[in-house]
Design an enzyme around this catalytic site. Structure first.
Site, mmCIF file in Angstrom:
data_model
loop_
_atom_site.group_PDB
_atom_site.id
_atom_site.type_symbol
_atom_site.label_atom_id
_atom_site.label_comp_id
_atom_site.label_asym_id
_atom_site.label_seq_id
_atom_site.Cartn_x
_atom_site.Cartn_y
_atom_site.Cartn_z
ATOM 1 C CG ASP A 292 90.073 19.680 -28.990
ATOM 2 O OD1 ASP A 292 89.112 19.433 -29.755
ATOM 3 O OD2 ASP A 292 90.194 20.753 -28.366
ATOM 4 C CB SER B 61 77.991 27.966 -18.387
ATOM 5 O OG SER B 61 77.250 29.047 -18.901
ATOM 6 C CB ALA B 62 76.900 32.682 -15.877
ATOM 7 C CE1 TYR C 180 77.212 24.559 -22.515
ATOM 8 C CE2 TYR C 180 76.102 26.579 -21.854
ATOM 9 C CZ TYR C 180 77.250 25.826 -21.963
ATOM 10 O OH TYR C 180 78.429 26.341 -21.500
ATOM 11 C CE LYS D 286 79.446 23.226 -19.769
ATOM 12 N NZ LYS D 286 80.745 22.555 -19.854
ATOM 13 C CG ASN E 208 78.205 36.969 -21.254
ATOM 14 O OD1 ASN E 208 77.758 36.732 -20.138
ATOM 15 N ND2 ASN E 208 77.449 36.993 -22.332
#
Ligand code: UD1
Length: 334
Positions: free
Chosen positions: A31, A124-125, A148, A152, A178
């Site tokens: 990280d 991500s959705a 963003y 993805k 979410n």
């Protein structure tokens, strides 16, 4: 398995580390702590009663990443590191393209060099943009509407191409809906910088008195009460989804929606939060936020069928755990 987790100190990462440790996996975390703190990993170790190897490495520093692979016999990677703020991505697209694309490119190159071909990728959705049908299946059109989401989607394409070039790759792409809530211990949770953009952290900050009231972005959508509907998923369920994905990796790229399959409107979330925590949340209705879909919730059937995973926790758990975490942070420990 010996698993490398990128972004392991973050919100999703810390919860995923807990569940991986509980399932008996050995962890190496990298990280750069740009949006997280090392303390969260200390809390992870406390919750799980096991330790984690931690490296302060930015995925843009390929040599440093390669050193970690040199030191450990990594068998699989869970790749969560990346920038994720939609609004910021619109303002600074190149920052997002550089970080998310190059970081993942470096990771995949280093993995190939070390013959590590097992990967769980955080998507991500957001890749669906404004969904044309709900519940949203994995086969829905991909039409991200911000940088963003585009990063993805591009990375999903890159992983498809990579896997077509070499059949050793075993990749799971997880499209989160979410994620909300926090670990029930109250020791780890989301730590948004500045004023939160997302609904649940905003509500908890109103509840604690840091913000005066919640602004509801539009109540004239074509939904039952006029406010937008989303698929909120408890972060611990989401974390367990990563463990299931890891343990069911198979040849090629397999994409899964991680959601509950049930939508809640903004008003319903506020009401659930008030009931779950015996509190009242002042609200005001304001203009719509650009780019918001009226309704988005997952069809999570594929994950259940192929991974044996489904979300177990309900909206009350999400609200209670989010509030416990907010109070814990306020107490100066978070
Ligand atoms: C947002 C991101 C999405 C990301 C997800 C992760 C945008 C446009 N999308 O999704 O890419 O994957 O977070 O959690 O930012 N709301 C209010 N008032 C607020 C905040 C939110 O009314 O102060 C409403 C929004 O209009 C929306 C719902 O609450 O209908 C949820 O908003 P949010 O938590 O930001 O999530 P998404 O927009 O669904």
């Amino acid at each position: 398995m010996k698993v490398l987790v990128t972004g392991g100190a973050g919100y999703i990462g810390s919860h995923t580390c807990v569940e991986l440790l509980k399932a008996g996996h050995e962890l190496v975390v990298v990280d750069n702590f740009s949006n997280s703190r090392v303390d969260s990993l200390e809390q992870v170790e406390k919750i799980a009663g096991r330790s984690v190897r931690i490296y302060d490495v930015d995925l843009l520093e390929k040599e440093k990443l390669a050193q970690v692979f040199g030191e450990h016999s990594i068998e699989a990677v869970i790749h969560l590191a990346g920038f994720k703020a939609v609004g910021e991505s619109v303002e600074f697209p190149l920052k997002y393209y550089r970080n998310n694309l190059i970081g993942t490119l470096n990771l995949c190159e280093v993995m190939s060099e070390h013959e590590v071909y097992q990967l769980v990728f955080s998507s991500s959705a957001c890749v669906y943009g404004i969904p044309k049908q709900t519940p949203v299946p994995e086969t829905a059109n991909l039409q991200a509407i911000n940088p963003y989401g585009n990063t993805k989607r591009m990375l999903e394409d890159m992983l498809e191409d990579l896997s077509s070039s070499n059949e050793n790759w075993r990749v799971a792409v997880l499209r989160y809906f979410n994620p909300v809530g926090a670990h029930p211990s109250g020791l780890i949770g989301e730590e948004p910088k500045g004023t939160p953009n997302n609904l649940m952290p905003y509500i908890t900050q109103v509840a604690i008195g840091q913000l005066p009231r919640l602004s509801i972005f539009g109540d004239d959508y074509d939904t039952e009460d006029g406010t937008c509907v989303r698929d909120y998923i408890h972060v611990v369920d989401l974390a367990q989804g990563h463990v299931s994905a890891l343990e069911h990796l198979s040849t090629g790229v397999h994409t899964y929606n991680l959601g509950t399959g049930r939508g809640y409107s903004v008003y319903e979330v506020v009401k659930a939060f008030e009931e779950a925590n015996a509190l009242s949340i002042p609200v005001q209705v304001v203009e719509r936020r650009p780019g918001d879909a009226a309704v988005s919730y997952a069809d999570p059937a594929k994950a259940e069928r192929e991974l044996g995973w489904r979300a177990e926790k309900g909206i009350f758990d999400m609200c209670q755990d989010a509030w416990r975490w907010q109070k814990h942070r306020q107490g100066g420990n978070g």
